[in-house]
Design a protein around this motif. Structure first.
Motif, PDB file in Angstrom:
ATOM      1  N   TYR A  64       0.830  -1.211   0.000  1.00  0.00           N
ATOM      2  CA  TYR A  64       0.000   0.000   0.000  1.00  0.00           C
ATOM      3  C   TYR A  64       0.863   1.259   0.000  1.00  0.00           C
ATOM      4  O   TYR A  64       1.938   1.296   0.612  1.00  0.00           O
ATOM      5  N   ALA A  65       0.359   2.288  -0.673  1.00  0.00           N
ATOM      6  CA  ALA A  65       1.040   3.594  -0.671  1.00  0.00           C
ATOM      7  C   ALA A  65       1.020   4.144   0.749  1.00  0.00           C
ATOM      8  O   ALA A  65      -0.007   4.116   1.423  1.00  0.00           O
ATOM      9  N   THR A  66       2.151   4.654   1.196  1.00  0.00           N
ATOM     10  CA  THR A  66       2.243   5.125   2.583  1.00  0.00           C
ATOM     11  C   THR A  66       1.866   6.592   2.743  1.00  0.00           C
ATOM     12  O   THR A  66       1.794   7.101   3.862  1.00  0.00           O
ATOM     13  N   GLY A  67       1.628   7.289   1.643  1.00  0.00           N
ATOM     14  CA  GLY A  67       1.197   8.684   1.699  1.00  0.00           C
ATOM     15  C   GLY A  67       0.697   9.122   0.341  1.00  0.00           C
ATOM     16  O   GLY A  67       0.932   8.459  -0.675  1.00  0.00           O
ATOM     17  N   ASN A  68      -0.017  10.250   0.310  1.00  0.00           N
ATOM     18  CA  ASN A  68      -0.509  10.785  -0.962  1.00  0.00           C
ATOM     19  C   ASN A  68       0.663  11.221  -1.846  1.00  0.00           C
ATOM     20  O   ASN A  68       1.678  11.716  -1.332  1.00  0.00           O
ATOM     21  N   GLY A  69       0.530  11.038  -3.138  1.00  0.00           N
ATOM     22  CA  GLY A  69       1.594  11.466  -4.035  1.00  0.00           C
ATOM     23  C   GLY A  69       1.359  11.047  -5.472  1.00  0.00           C
ATOM     24  O   GLY A  69       0.258  10.631  -5.849  1.00  0.00           O
ATOM     25  N   THR A  70       2.405  11.131  -6.266  1.00  0.00           N
ATOM     26  CA  THR A  70       2.360  10.786  -7.688  1.00  0.00           C
ATOM     27  C   THR A  70       3.397   9.714  -7.980  1.00  0.00           C
ATOM     28  O   THR A  70       4.552   9.833  -7.550  1.00  0.00           O
ATOM     29  N   VAL A  71       2.988   8.685  -8.695  1.00  0.00           N
ATOM     30  CA  VAL A  71       3.918   7.625  -9.076  1.00  0.00           C
ATOM     31  C   VAL A  71       4.865   8.175 -10.134  1.00  0.00           C
ATOM     32  O   VAL A  71       4.442   8.592 -11.218  1.00  0.00           O
ATOM     33  N   VAL A  72       6.161   8.208  -9.803  1.00  0.00           N
ATOM     34  CA  VAL A  72       7.135   8.750 -10.752  1.00  0.00           C
ATOM     35  C   VAL A  72       7.904   7.640 -11.475  1.00  0.00           C
ATOM     36  O   VAL A  72       8.493   7.872 -12.542  1.00  0.00           O
ATOM     37  N   ARG A  73       7.881   6.433 -10.869  1.00  0.00           N
ATOM     38  CA  ARG A  73       8.496   5.279 -11.553  1.00  0.00           C
ATOM     39  C   ARG A  73       7.723   4.021 -11.182  1.00  0.00           C
ATOM     40  O   ARG A  73       7.322   3.840 -10.022  1.00  0.00           O
ATOM     41  N   ALA A  74       7.532   3.144 -12.160  1.00  0.00           N
ATOM     42  CA  ALA A  74       6.963   1.812 -11.953  1.00  0.00           C
ATOM     43  C   ALA A  74       7.570   0.937 -13.039  1.00  0.00           C
ATOM     44  O   ALA A  74       6.970   0.679 -14.078  1.00  0.00           O
ATOM     45  N   ASP A  75       8.842   0.494 -12.799  1.00  0.00           N
ATOM     46  CA  ASP A  75       9.571  -0.211 -13.848  1.00  0.00           C
ATOM     47  C   ASP A  75      10.594  -1.165 -13.243  1.00  0.00           C
ATOM     48  O   ASP A  75      10.697  -1.314 -12.030  1.00  0.00           O
ATOM     49  N   ASN A  76      11.380  -1.783 -14.134  1.00  0.00           N
ATOM     50  CA  ASN A  76      12.397  -2.749 -13.742  1.00  0.00           C
ATOM     51  C   ASN A  76      13.773  -2.284 -14.196  1.00  0.00           C
ATOM     52  O   ASN A  76      14.649  -3.085 -14.497  1.00  0.00           O
ATOM     53  N   LYS A 116      11.446  -5.201 -10.080  1.00  0.00           N
ATOM     54  CA  LYS A 116      10.233  -4.401 -10.295  1.00  0.00           C
ATOM     55  C   LYS A 116      10.019  -3.523  -9.052  1.00  0.00           C
ATOM     56  O   LYS A 116       9.892  -4.041  -7.937  1.00  0.00           O
ATOM     57  N   HIS A 117       9.975  -2.249  -9.272  1.00  0.00           N
ATOM     58  CA  HIS A 117       9.837  -1.353  -8.111  1.00  0.00           C
ATOM     59  C   HIS A 117       8.991  -0.128  -8.482  1.00  0.00           C
ATOM     60  O   HIS A 117       8.806   0.193  -9.663  1.00  0.00           O
ATOM     61  N   ILE A 118       8.516   0.542  -7.444  1.00  0.00           N
ATOM     62  CA  ILE A 118       7.669   1.742  -7.588  1.00  0.00           C
ATOM     63  C   ILE A 118       8.279   2.856  -6.757  1.00  0.00           C
ATOM     64  O   ILE A 118       8.749   2.625  -5.632  1.00  0.00           O
ATOM     65  N   ARG A 119       8.246   4.052  -7.317  1.00  0.00           N
ATOM     66  CA  ARG A 119       8.664   5.231  -6.559  1.00  0.00           C
ATOM     67  C   ARG A 119       7.518   6.242  -6.579  1.00  0.00           C
ATOM     68  O   ARG A 119       6.951   6.532  -7.639  1.00  0.00           O
ATOM     69  N   ILE A 120       7.207   6.762  -5.394  1.00  0.00           N
ATOM     70  CA  ILE A 120       6.116   7.744  -5.268  1.00  0.00           C
ATOM     71  C   ILE A 120       6.693   9.048  -4.745  1.00  0.00           C
ATOM     72  O   ILE A 120       7.355   9.075  -3.693  1.00  0.00           O
ATOM     73  N   ASP A 121       6.455  10.129  -5.493  1.00  0.00           N
ATOM     74  CA  ASP A 121       6.867  11.463  -5.051  1.00  0.00           C
ATOM     75  C   ASP A 121       5.716  12.069  -4.239  1.00  0.00           C
ATOM     76  O   ASP A 121       4.629  12.300  -4.764  1.00  0.00           O
ATOM     77  N   HIS A 122       5.971  12.329  -2.953  1.00  0.00           N
ATOM     78  CA  HIS A 122       4.933  12.851  -2.064  1.00  0.00           C
ATOM     79  C   HIS A 122       4.958  14.376  -1.958  1.00  0.00           C
ATOM     80  O   HIS A 122       4.123  14.965  -1.268  1.00  0.00           O
TER      81      HIS A 122
END
Length: 325
Positions: free
Chosen positions: A217-229, A236-242
């Motif tokens: 689960y996302a730990t805070g509100n934000g925008t997904v800036v990466r969802a790639d390998n 496979k990883h996700i980065r969220i800019d809060h």
């Protein structure tokens, strides 16, 4: 009773009653009435110029003046109440609201500043109650100015509160994997043994052991800036800019539930636990970045853990064991 006058008659050697002439009697009556009228008129003029007797109009004007004086007394009390209430709001504004939102207090001299320049109240001078009227008008003008300043301050506080709310919603403040889904908290932030090189290495995140496919689960509100390998070791990883300098990273996923550019809220399902990339077993590697520096994520779990759960996690996180990536 008028006096009776007599005269001596030598012919009859006796006193005879003097009979006044009718014309003289009428003249005397006229003079008496005229004198009485003049005296009454003069007396009336004198009375009207004293406070002993008032005309109906003067009585009406006196009642109006008394009514105005009463209204001014009521207005004065209302202004005192307004000043007290406004003073209380100003005190809370400076010492609670603005302090909480880290805004500078409004100086007292700015709140109490008068009005410079020309005499604003010249038109109110020259009346019997000019002093009262001018004082009341000045106080009303100052209260009005204070209310304008306070209104602007509260508008500013409302904006700060909205920004603060957005900031609190953006901070990564919950655990990315639910406790009931965890096998264990495998490794914390700090020096750990690398599972592949078997040497001490700085582990800049937290590893949560959980079965493959466990929701993340996302730990805070934000925008997904990466969802790639495309990042070495993370698979496979996700980065969220809060925003506000915060970024969270979720690595070794089996699959995504979001895509780049997507807006997410705290608690949204973003992916599933896996073992892609440089990973020894299914787990989630979780990182928190602040101003491009990685920091210990354990300090941000106040939103999802009880004090006892946090104490237990802190105990395990501080153990220098082997990481899973």
């Amino acid at each position: 009773m008028s006096k009776v006058k007599y005269y001596y008659d030598p012919d009859t050697l006796s006193y005879r009653k003097i009979e006044p002439k009718k014309s003289k009697r009428y003249r005397n009556i006229f003079l008496f009435v005229l004198g009485a009228g003049l005296f009454g008129f003069l007396a009336l003029i004198l009375l009207l110029n004293t406070n002993l007797v008032n005309t109906p109009r003067e009585l009406s004007l006196q009642r109006e003046v008394q009514n105005y004086e009463l209204q001014f007394e009521i207005l004065d009390k209302k202004m005192e109440q307004m000043e007290q209430v406004l003073g209380n709001i100003e005190d809370r504004d400076n010492n609670i609201y603005r302090l909480y939102f880290e805004a500078n207090p409004i100086p007292e001299e700015q709140r109490r500043a008068g009005f410079g320049g020309i005499n604003r109240y010249k038109s109110l001078e020259g009346f019997n109650n000019s002093e009262i009227i001018i004082d009341a008008t000045q106080r009303l003008d100052i209260i009005q100015k204070q209310m304008v300043i306070q209104s602007k301050s509260l508008d500013e506080i409302a904006i700060l509160a909205e920004e603060k709310e957005k900031f609190l919603e953006a901070i990564p403040a919950i655990q990315p994997v639910r406790n009931e889904d965890l096998t264990r908290m495998a490794s914390g932030f700090g020096w750990r043994t690398d599972p592949f090189l078997k040497t001490r290495k700085m582990h800049r995140g937290m590893d949560f052991t959980a079965p493959r496919g466990t929701p993340i689960y996302a730990t805070g509100n934000g925008t997904v800036v990466r969802a790639d390998n495309n990042s070495s070791g993370f698979g496979k990883h996700i980065r969220i800019d809060h925003g506000h300098g915060y970024l969270s990273l979720y690595a070794h996923l089996s699959k995504y539930n979001v895509s780049k550019g997507q807006k997410v809220k705290r608690g949204d399902l973003i992916g599933f636990v896996g073992s892609t990339g440089r990973s020894e077993a299914p787990h989630l590697h979780y990182e928190v970045w602040k101003d491009k520096e990685r920091i210990n994520p354990i300090n941000f779990y106040y939103g999802s853990l009880s004090p006892q759960e946090f104490e237990n996690m802190l105990k395990f996180a501080n153990q220098e064991n082997q990481s899973l990536d």
